[in-house]
Design a protein around this motif. Structure first.
Motif, short mmCIF file in Angstrom:
data_model
loop_
_atom_site.label_atom_id
_atom_site.label_comp_id
_atom_site.label_asym_id
_atom_site.label_seq_id
_atom_site.Cartn_x
_atom_site.Cartn_y
_atom_site.Cartn_z
N PRO A 192 0.81 -1.23 0.00
CA PRO A 192 0.00 0.00 0.00
C PRO A 192 0.84 1.28 0.00
N GLN A 193 1.93 1.32 0.77
CA GLN A 193 2.74 2.54 0.77
C GLN A 193 3.32 2.81 -0.61
N GLU A 194 3.88 1.77 -1.21
CA GLU A 194 4.47 1.93 -2.53
C GLU A 194 3.42 2.37 -3.55
N SER A 195 2.22 1.79 -3.41
CA SER A 195 1.14 2.17 -4.31
C SER A 195 0.80 3.64 -4.16
N ALA A 196 0.77 4.11 -2.92
CA ALA A 196 0.44 5.51 -2.66
C ALA A 196 1.48 6.43 -3.31
N VAL A 197 2.75 6.05 -3.16
CA VAL A 197 3.81 6.82 -3.80
C VAL A 197 3.60 6.82 -5.31
N PHE A 198 3.20 5.68 -5.81
CA PHE A 198 3.04 5.55 -7.26
C PHE A 198 1.93 6.46 -7.79
N VAL A 199 0.87 6.60 -7.00
CA VAL A 199 -0.22 7.49 -7.41
C VAL A 199 0.31 8.90 -7.63
N ASP A 200 1.10 9.38 -6.68
CA ASP A 200 1.69 10.72 -6.84
C ASP A 200 2.57 10.78 -8.07
N PHE A 201 3.30 9.69 -8.26
CA PHE A 201 4.22 9.63 -9.41
C PHE A 201 3.44 9.74 -10.72
N VAL A 202 2.34 9.04 -10.82
CA VAL A 202 1.54 9.08 -12.04
C VAL A 202 1.06 10.50 -12.30
N ARG A 203 0.62 11.17 -11.24
CA ARG A 203 0.16 12.56 -11.41
C ARG A 203 1.31 13.44 -11.91
N ARG A 204 2.47 13.23 -11.32
CA ARG A 204 3.62 14.05 -11.68
C ARG A 204 4.01 13.82 -13.15
N VAL A 205 3.94 12.57 -13.57
CA VAL A 205 4.24 12.26 -14.98
C VAL A 205 3.30 13.04 -15.87
N ARG A 206 2.03 13.02 -15.55
CA ARG A 206 1.05 13.73 -16.37
C ARG A 206 1.35 15.23 -16.41
N GLU A 207 1.64 15.79 -15.23
CA GLU A 207 1.87 17.24 -15.17
C GLU A 207 3.12 17.63 -15.95
N GLU A 208 4.22 16.94 -15.64
CA GLU A 208 5.50 17.41 -16.17
C GLU A 208 5.76 16.95 -17.59
N ARG A 209 5.17 15.84 -17.99
CA ARG A 209 5.43 15.35 -19.35
C ARG A 209 4.27 15.68 -20.26
N ASN A 210 3.23 16.25 -19.68
CA ASN A 210 2.18 16.80 -20.53
C ASN A 210 1.53 15.76 -21.42
N LEU A 211 1.04 14.69 -20.83
CA LEU A 211 0.44 13.64 -21.64
C LEU A 211 -0.81 13.08 -20.97
N SER A 212 -1.48 12.17 -21.65
CA SER A 212 -2.67 11.53 -21.11
C SER A 212 -2.30 10.13 -20.63
N ILE A 213 -3.00 9.66 -19.63
CA ILE A 213 -2.62 8.37 -19.06
C ILE A 213 -3.84 7.47 -18.95
N LEU A 214 -3.66 6.23 -19.39
CA LEU A 214 -4.69 5.21 -19.19
C LEU A 214 -4.11 4.12 -18.29
N LEU A 215 -4.84 3.80 -17.24
CA LEU A 215 -4.41 2.77 -16.30
C LEU A 215 -5.31 1.56 -16.42
N ILE A 216 -4.74 0.40 -16.43
CA ILE A 216 -5.53 -0.79 -16.13
C ILE A 216 -5.08 -1.20 -14.74
N GLU A 217 -5.99 -1.40 -13.84
CA GLU A 217 -5.54 -1.59 -12.46
C GLU A 217 -6.53 -2.46 -11.71
N HIS A 218 -5.98 -3.27 -10.82
CA HIS A 218 -6.83 -4.09 -9.96
C HIS A 218 -7.03 -3.44 -8.60
N ASP A 219 -6.04 -2.67 -8.20
CA ASP A 219 -6.08 -2.11 -6.85
C ASP A 219 -7.04 -0.92 -6.82
#
Lengths: 267, 417
Positions: A191-218
């Motif tokens: 769970p902790q790593e997942s939480a960090v990853f959520v922030d990371f995904v947001r940061r990727v979107r902001e700084e790399r200026n792209l759209s993101i599609l997730l397939i996810e079970h969690d």
């Protein structure tokens, strides 16, 4: 953000149906990824998520329907072509080039952005040297961005699991994609790593200026990061909407409870 | 997982720097050895006592060194296909044959339809029929023809997955020599002279210009003098240059974007295509570059033998080449060179000489050379059992092949659809 996400779409899949012989894996699914949006695709096992994903990335040709990336029709194009046009992806079970260094992994994805031909490579022309230098610099920049910069010269297979996941993202980013597809990126994370990853995904979107599609079970990850969620069940789209809509949608609850008992809907 | 990351690596210099110095060291060694061999055969050998000369002539004649260099050139080419790109090719002899016949066509009296002869910077005597091009030109021409043939052969076949690709290339390796064997009468046109082959070839000269020879001490070194069949020292220089070119090209390519694409394809084809690497184009490039070197090898072989015969180009050549690549260390050019030199020498000189000594010593009458494939087979089996990565593996693969197989365990938790 949420107010203007649907002004333009980075990717449009229209009426996708995939048949394998008599089996209909995906039935008439339409789906969009808004520009600079983060959307998720969920569904119980066997719902057709991966098949749909493979249609987007060009691995399968849809039986009917079309896929448009930006303003280009990419239906039935080969995977490398689609990748070059701006679709990066990661893999559910990590598929790095294990015996290449982290930097080399990222540089492979720059193949379509570099132009040196065989003779230029052998003669090591000025153009080729500059290209190699730029590629390496950009690779290091991306590695720093995802946080594995200090492992740039280690073989990918020797990196830790979390670093490998991040390296996959860096590699996908090297394509300079408009759309980034993440296939179960938090599989195997706590769970902790997942939480960090959520922030990371947001940061990727902001700084790399792209759209993101997730397939996810969690579900906790999905609910926290997505601006819109699409639910597939038995190859059909059964619901689409914001996290709150989906949480309270009786069909979604039924689809999950009906199959796996406790997973998903409780959260 | 995190435990497997060695902490020491962080302070070590970048892998690319290590690789560069590693390359420089090997290159220096090989250059030194090549020069030493030349100096030895040119200056030292004539001054040795007669018994010393006999030993060298029996165990390490320069002719067998030259032949080994032919194998080196081809093995380095095959290494690009098999070692770099991971495509199993069992028919590499096809390119060797095409290269050989290119030399036959463009460097002999064979096409006597051209009665006045077509000459271009050739060392051949004037006023002969046929086409006579300079040998270096023929090398380039053969390389290009083979690269073209590689693309034609590869285009339909490289879509196949590993085992099927191997089978189809095996087929091509059989077909091409058959074409040369039966090409004496193609609608009345004699393309290959059938089983008689093309012989003799033009004399070649190391350079198309300059003085014919230079004398250093009591040795005379050929510059533009036409080389007869016994000018092995001059041919040695020529072959070493061609081999060095092949090695140089394959090292350079490995570094660039194409080399990375090949490695990625070898590692994971699907992931590579998803990262924008065009699979067909990259594989075709590997095939073409490999074939180019096969063509060089073919010409050099033809010059070495002063002839081309179709029955020389048999399936065994493809397998021996593969054995050289595997023995030396797939993917590592230096290892492949060592593998090629050792196996070629063993095959042409080492085994027969050993057999002779053995038979003399023990009064037996065993025909050792006829058992050469038994030895090759045993070497391959032993290598696979005890040193799968080859004698001098690539740095990348060394690690993996010495570890226990863990892919099975990994497959289990993959859950791929």
């Amino acid at each position: 953000m949420t107010a203007n996400v649907d002004t333009r779409n980075a990717l449009v899949a229209d009426g996708i149906t995939v048949r394998f012989g008599g089996l209909v894996a995906v039935r008439d699914v339409s789906f969009t990824i808004p520009e600079r949006g983060i959307v998720s695709l969920i569904g119980p096992n066997g719902a057709g998520k991966t098949t749909f994903f493979n249609v987007l990335t060009g691995l399968y040709r849809p039986t009917t329907g079309s896929v448009t990336l930006g303003d280009r029709d990419i239906t039935g194009q080969s995977p490398h072509k689609i990748a070059q046009l701006g679709m990066g992806r990661t893999f559910q079970n990590i598929r790095l080039f294990g015996l290449m260094t982290a930097a080399e992994n990222v540089m492979v994805a720059m193949h379509s952005h570099t132009t040196s031909n065989l003779l230029q490579i052998v003669a090591r022309t000025r153009h080729n040297r500059k290209e190699e230098r730029d590629s390496r610099d950009f690779a290091l920049e991306l590695l720093d961005f995802v946080g594995v910069g200090k492992h740039a010269d280690e073989y990918a297979r020797n990196l830790s699991y979390g670093d490998q996941r991040r390296l996959e993202v860096a590699r996908a980013l090297a394509l300079r994609p408009q759309v980034l597809l993440l296939d179960e990126p938090t599989a195997g994370m706590n769970p902790q790593e997942s939480a960090v990853f959520v922030d990371f995904v947001r940061r990727v979107r902001e700084e790399r200026n792209l759209s993101i599609l997730l397939i996810e079970h969690d579900m906790s990850v999905v609910m926290r990061v997505s601006e819109r969620i699409t639910v597939l069940d038995q190859g059909e789209k059964i619901a689409e909407g914001g996290p709150d809509d989906i949480r309270n949608n009786p069909r979604v609850v039924e689809a999950y409870l009906g199959r796996t008992g406790t997973e998903g809907s409780a959260r | 997982m995190a435990l497997s990351t060695p902490e020491a690596v962080e302070t070590a210099p970048a892998k690319s720097d290590i690789a560069a110095s590693h390359t420089r060291r090997w290159a220096l060694w090989f250059a030194a050895i090549a020069v030493f061999v030349w100096v030895f055969y040119t200056f030292a050998l004539p001054n040795l006592g007669s018994s010393g000369q006999t030993i060298v002539r029996e165990w390490m004649p320069l002719g067998s060194v030259n032949e080994a260099l032919v194998w080196v050139i081809c093995a380095v080419g095959l290494n690009i296909v098999v070692g770099y790109a991971g495509l199993l090719d069992l028919g590499f002899v096809a390119f060797w044959a095409i290269g050989g016949y290119t030399a036959g066509w463009f460097m002999s009296n064979f096409f006597n339809q051209i009665s006045n002869g077509f000459y271009f910077l050739s060392a051949a005597p004037p006023n002969q029929p046929g086409i006579h091009l300079n040998v270096w030109l023929v090398l380039g021409l053969a390389g290009l023809i083979c690269a073209g043939a590689g693309i034609i052969i590869g285009a339909p076949t490289l879509r196949l997955k590993s085992d099927y690709l191997a089978l189809v290339t095996l087929g091509f390796g059989e077909i091409i020599p058959q074409v040369f064997l039966n090409g004496a009468d193609i609608r009345g046109f004699n393309l290959t002279n059938g089983a008689l082959g093309i012989s003799p070839l033009d004399n070649v000269s190391p350079l198309p210009f300059g003085p014919s020879t230079i004398a250093i001490g009591d040795a005379s070194i050929a510059i533009s003098k036409p080389l007869g069949p016994f000018d092995t020292t001059a041919k040695y220089v020529m072959f070493v240059l061609v081999a060095a070119f092949a090695v140089f090209v394959s090292l350079r390519i490995r570094e660039g974007r194409l080399g990375r694409a090949w490695l990625a394809i070898r590692e994971d084809e699907l992931a590579a295509s998803m990262m924008g690497v065009p699979l067909m184009r990259s594989k075709l490039a590997a095939y073409a570059v490999g074939a180019f070197m096969g063509g060089l090898g073919g010409v050099v072989y033809a010059v070495h033998n002063n002839s081309v015969f179709p029955d020389r180009f048999n399936f065994a050549i493809s397998i021996i080449l593969l054995a050289m690549v595997v023995l030396g260390g797939m993917g590592n050019v230096w290892g492949v060179i060592v593998g090629a030199l050792v196996l070629a020498w063993f095959n042409s000189t080492g085994l027969p000489q050993f057999g002779d000594s053995f038979n003399q010593q023990f009064g037996t009458d065993i025909n050792f050379p006829s058992y050469n494939y038994l030895f090759f087979g045993s070497i391959l089996v032993l290598m696979m059992l005890f040193r799968r990565e080859g004698l001098f593996p690539e740095t990348r693969t060394r690690q993996v092949l010495q570890e226990a197989e863990r892919s099975d365990a990994e497959e289990l938790d993959g859950g791929e659809v």
